[in-house]
Design an enzyme around this catalytic site. Structure first.
Site, PDB file in Angstrom:
ATOM      1  N   GLU A   1       0.824  -1.210   0.000  1.00  0.00           N
ATOM      2  CA  GLU A   1       0.000   0.000   0.000  1.00  0.00           C
ATOM      3  C   GLU A   1       0.857   1.257   0.000  1.00  0.00           C
ATOM      4  O   GLU A   1       0.552   2.222  -0.702  1.00  0.00           O
ATOM      5  CB  GLU A   1      -0.947   0.014   1.215  1.00  0.00           C
ATOM      6  CG  GLU A   1      -1.976  -1.089   1.224  1.00  0.00           C
ATOM      7  CD  GLU A   1      -1.517  -2.365   1.906  1.00  0.00           C
ATOM      8  OE1 GLU A   1      -2.383  -3.163   2.297  1.00  0.00           O
ATOM      9  OE2 GLU A   1      -0.293  -2.589   2.056  1.00  0.00           O
TER      10      GLU A   1
ATOM     11  N   CYS B   1      -2.403  -3.216   7.283  1.00  0.00           N
ATOM     12  CA  CYS B   1      -1.829  -3.253   8.626  1.00  0.00           C
ATOM     13  C   CYS B   1      -1.971  -1.861   9.244  1.00  0.00           C
ATOM     14  O   CYS B   1      -2.345  -0.907   8.562  1.00  0.00           O
ATOM     15  CB  CYS B   1      -0.355  -3.672   8.554  1.00  0.00           C
ATOM     16  SG  CYS B   1       0.742  -2.371   7.935  1.00  0.00           S
TER      17      CYS B   1
ATOM     18  N   CYS C   1      -0.060   0.866   7.229  1.00  0.00           N
ATOM     19  CA  CYS C   1      -0.693   1.165   5.943  1.00  0.00           C
ATOM     20  C   CYS C   1      -2.040   1.849   6.141  1.00  0.00           C
ATOM     21  O   CYS C   1      -2.400   2.741   5.370  1.00  0.00           O
ATOM     22  CB  CYS C   1      -0.843  -0.113   5.125  1.00  0.00           C
ATOM     23  SG  CYS C   1       0.758  -0.791   4.617  1.00  0.00           S
TER      24      CYS C   1
END
Length: 158
Positions: free
Chosen positions: A57, A85, A88
């Site tokens: 990302e 996550c 990101c």
């Protein structure tokens, strides 16, 4: 999800496989789209770059912002092979796209050996008590820089 959106997701999944097979990093891929056109894409490159922030990302956001020549992704859609996550997710919120689509969940990522749950558990803990302790060390000069920022009439707010 429309057929076009499914194609973008398939592209993100293909990037995840390609990056994994080539040894660049884990099985994660991301595509960023504006007005039906891919403007950024990436796969996890943590291993090939020795950069712990080179998640799919983040790589895709950097590419899309470079393409658009702006630091925000207003009106964009992000297609990622896995639920972002915490890092990101933060980058996505800073970039401000209109939508995010993800394939695998964070639980499925944990089952594959990518468990970010420890980060989610650390967030509510007081900074000094975290596994990586963080200490507030107030500095007058640091606060002065913030004051200069607040008083700067030429700043670009983001």
């Amino acid at each position: 999800m429309t057929d076009l959106q499914k194609n973008f997701m398939e592209m993100a999944i293909s990037l995840s496989r390609k990056g994994m097979i080539s040894g660049q990093g884990g099985p994660f891929g991301c595509v960023i789209v504006k007005d039906g056109v891919v403007i950024g894409k990436g796969n996890n490159q943590v291993l090939s770059t020795n950069d712990p922030t080179a998640h799919a990302e983040v790589v895709a956001i950097r590419g899309a912002c470079k393409t658009l020549r702006t630091f925000q992704l207003e009106g964009c859609e992000i297609y990622t092979s896995c639920e972002p996550c915490p890092m990101c997710l933060g980058a996505i919120y800073w970039a401000r796209p209109k939508k995010v689509f993800y394939a695998n969940t964070r639980k499925e990522a944990a089952d594959a050996g990518f468990d970010d749950d420890f980060i989610y558990q650390e967030l509510p803990i007081p900074p000094a008590d975290r596994k990586i302790p963080m200490y507030h060390t107030p500095e007058t000069d640091a606060l002065k820089v913030f004051e200069e920022w607040k008083n700067n009439e030429d700043k670009k707010v983001y």
